[in-house]
Design an enzyme around this catalytic site. Structure first.
Site, PDB file in Angstrom:
ATOM      1  N   LYS A   1     -12.608  -1.524   0.865  1.00 22.49           N
ATOM      2  CA  LYS A   1     -11.824  -0.673  -0.043  1.00 22.49           C
ATOM      3  C   LYS A   1     -12.557  -0.551  -1.384  1.00 22.49           C
ATOM      4  O   LYS A   1     -13.600   0.099  -1.438  1.00 22.49           O
ATOM      5  CB  LYS A   1     -10.404  -1.219  -0.156  1.00 22.49           C
ATOM      6  CG  LYS A   1      -9.644  -1.057   1.170  1.00 22.49           C
ATOM      7  CD  LYS A   1      -8.172  -1.349   1.109  1.00 22.49           C
ATOM      8  CE  LYS A   1      -7.503  -0.907   2.403  1.00 22.49           C
ATOM      9  NZ  LYS A   1      -7.007  -2.015   3.220  1.00 22.49           N
TER      10      LYS A   1
ATOM     11  N   HIS B   1      -5.789  -4.436  -1.314  1.00 16.96           N
ATOM     12  CA  HIS B   1      -5.586  -3.271  -2.193  1.00 16.96           C
ATOM     13  C   HIS B   1      -5.599  -3.654  -3.674  1.00 16.96           C
ATOM     14  O   HIS B   1      -5.527  -2.779  -4.524  1.00 16.96           O
ATOM     15  CB  HIS B   1      -4.256  -2.576  -1.881  1.00 16.96           C
ATOM     16  CG  HIS B   1      -4.334  -1.611  -0.745  1.00 16.96           C
ATOM     17  ND1 HIS B   1      -4.924  -0.372  -0.854  1.00 16.96           N
ATOM     18  CD2 HIS B   1      -3.906  -1.708   0.529  1.00 16.96           C
ATOM     19  CE1 HIS B   1      -4.847   0.257   0.300  1.00 16.96           C
ATOM     20  NE2 HIS B   1      -4.233  -0.538   1.166  1.00 16.96           N
TER      21      HIS B   1
ATOM     22  N   SER C   1       0.789  -1.224   0.000  1.00 19.15           N
ATOM     23  CA  SER C   1       0.000   0.000   0.000  1.00 19.15           C
ATOM     24  C   SER C   1       0.828   1.284   0.000  1.00 19.15           C
ATOM     25  O   SER C   1       0.308   2.333  -0.338  1.00 19.15           O
ATOM     26  CB  SER C   1      -0.938   0.003   1.208  1.00 19.15           C
ATOM     27  OG  SER C   1      -0.176   0.030   2.394  1.00 19.15           O
TER      28      SER C   1
HETATM   29  C1  LIG Z   1      -6.852  -2.474   4.608  1.00 22.97           C
HETATM   30  C2  LIG Z   1      -6.156  -3.765   4.722  1.00 22.97           C
HETATM   31  C3  LIG Z   1      -6.549  -4.730   5.646  1.00 22.97           C
HETATM   32  C4  LIG Z   1      -7.645  -4.472   6.646  1.00 22.97           C
HETATM   33  O1  LIG Z   1      -8.898  -4.525   6.055  1.00 22.97           O
HETATM   34  P1  LIG Z   1     -10.178  -4.141   6.946  1.00 22.97           P
HETATM   35  O2  LIG Z   1     -11.296  -4.867   6.289  1.00 22.97           O
HETATM   36  O3  LIG Z   1     -10.301  -2.670   6.904  1.00 22.97           O
HETATM   37  O4  LIG Z   1      -9.902  -4.657   8.329  1.00 22.97           O
HETATM   38  C5  LIG Z   1      -5.899  -5.943   5.650  1.00 22.97           C
HETATM   39  N1  LIG Z   1      -4.872  -6.202   4.797  1.00 22.97           N
HETATM   40  C6  LIG Z   1      -4.455  -5.287   3.916  1.00 22.97           C
HETATM   41  C7  LIG Z   1      -3.333  -5.616   3.000  1.00 22.97           C
HETATM   42  C8  LIG Z   1      -5.070  -4.038   3.849  1.00 22.97           C
HETATM   43  O5  LIG Z   1      -4.628  -3.127   2.976  1.00 22.97           O
END
Ligand SMILES: *Cc1c(COP(=O)(O)O)cnc(C)c1O
Length: 396
Positions: free
Chosen positions: A242, A211, A183
């Site tokens: 996301k 992501h 990210s």
């Molecule tokens: C955002 C993210 C998470 C967490 O996801 P949530 O559903 O918001 O808990 C886990 N792993 C990665 C790689 C992320 O970017």
């Protein structure tokens, strides 16, 4: 007791503030979307949401959620295995496995929970987990909860991964774990090479597509689509928070027996509430949209290509990216904060990241593109970057 503890906490908090690391939250008073309003009354273009497909305020998802609210109620008041499973939850799980070309899927309250609950039920002290150094915090925490031996390789370094795999040959089972897209840089994990090594060194693979799902690959099916490995990866985790509408919810999808065992033993699944029916129903509708057209992915890819191209042309130092993340490198921590503040004055909302979120001396502004950005949004963003860059003497 609390008086002592209070002064201890106050010291911690001042230390965070003095280091310039205290996180203040900006308050948004509009729905989440490309153009938002903040509580100062200012309207800004949002370039820092994970709203990759522009679905956070999508009318079709909102009406699916409203319909479910009427038909299936507000909350579940139960974990899945007691009385927290509706038809909607099962349908959403089916949609997820169809999307990824996997055998089954299991829902969690968040991907943080999916990652927290995936390792401990599956692996024990005889096994090995081999993890990329830049993996998400929730993977790191999940691995900590498991007794398997741990190995770590530098981000995307396939020589180091192979060395770890060699060292782990004495272990019973080996699981390689990687984010699909990292990210902070926007780079994609080299899943083709990881896959080759997994075959050569007899290991399994887990990819966190948080992501990358909805973003990477021609139709947004994630890194397994990008590398033509659909159905070949044992475990995929991901989020509904996301690209997929941005509400809440996570999942693990992959081999049937793995998902089956997680349903029996995964603690965040067994001991935490079911996602609300409206979130499940909107999720089903979202995957239906994904199966009808890849229009949003096409627009996202076009927007990213345009933005990155114009920024490079203007002379900015951009990290190589294969996702919708565009890291504008500034290297200096203070500069990254000044730059972000100046952009906000121009109506462009981005975040500057610096140590310890990124390595020392690698400060940057992370821009996240969205299918929801119009040509006008993109052009305003680029113009503001160039204006600020000139003022700060970073570009000519
Ligand atoms: C955002 C993210 C998470 C967490 O996801 P949530 O559903 O918001 O808990 C886990 N792993 C990665 C790689 C992320 O970017």
């Amino acid at each position: 007791m609390y008086q002592d503890f209070q002064s201890h906490l106050q010291k911690e908090l001042s230390a965070i503030t003095e280091a310039g690391l205290y996180k203040n939250e900006r308050i948004i008073v509009s729905p989440q979307q490309a153009a938002i309003k903040v509580n100062t009354g200012q309207e800004v273009i949002n370039f820092c949401a994970n709203n990759y497909l522009g679905l956070s305020n999508n009318p079709r998802l909102i009406s699916a959620a409203k319909k479910a609210l009427d038909e299936r109620g507000y909350g579940m008041s139960s974990v899945r295995f007691i009385c927290g499973t509706q038809d909607r939850h099962k349908e959403l799980e089916k949609s997820i496995s169809e999307f990824f070309g996997t055998e089954d899927a299991i829902l969690y309250a968040a991907c943080f929970d999916a990652n927290g609950g995936v390792f401990e039920p599956l692996l024990g002290s005889q096994d090995a987990i081999i993890s990329d150094s830049l993996n998400h915090a929730s993977i790191i925490d999940g691995v900590r909860l498991c007794k398997a031996e741990r190995y770590r390789y530098s981000n995307g370094d396939m020589e180091e991964l192979e060395q770890c795999l060699q060292k782990a040959q004495g272990n019973r089972y080996r699981l390689i774990v990687t984010d699909g897209v990292f990210s902070m840089d926007g780079n994609v994990a080299p899943l083709d090479k990881i896959y080759e090594l997994s075959k050569k060194c007899n290991a399994m693979i887990m990819v966190d597509e948080s992501h990358s799902a909805g973003v990477v690959g021609k139709t947004g099916r994630g890194v397994t689509e990008q590398y033509s490995l659909r159905g070949q990866i044992e475990i995929i985790t991901g989020t509904l928070g996301k690209a997929f509408g941005g509400a809440v919810g996570g999942f693990t999808t992959g081999r049937k027996e793995i998902i089956d065992l997680l349903r029996q033993r995964s603690r965040p699944y067994l001991f935490s509430n079911s996602i609300p029916p409206m979130v499940a129903a909107a999720g089903i509708e979202m995957f239906k949209m994904m199966s009808e057209t890849s229009e949003l992915q096409d627009r996202l890819h076009k927007n990213t290509e345009y933005f990155v191209g114009k920024m490079k042309e203007a002379g900015f130092d951009i990290k190589p990216t294969q996702s919708a993340i565009c890291a504008v490198m500034l290297y200096d921590a203070k500069l990254s904060q000044d730059f972000a503040s100046a952009l906000l004055k121009e109506g462009i909302y981005v975040t500057g990241f610096y140590y310890p979120v990124v390595p020392q001396g690698q400060a940057r502004i992370r821009v996240q593109l969205s299918a929801g950005h119009t040509q006008e949004h993109l052009d305003k963003g680029i113009a503001a970057f160039i204006k600020t860059g000139k003022e700060l003497k970073l570009v000519k």
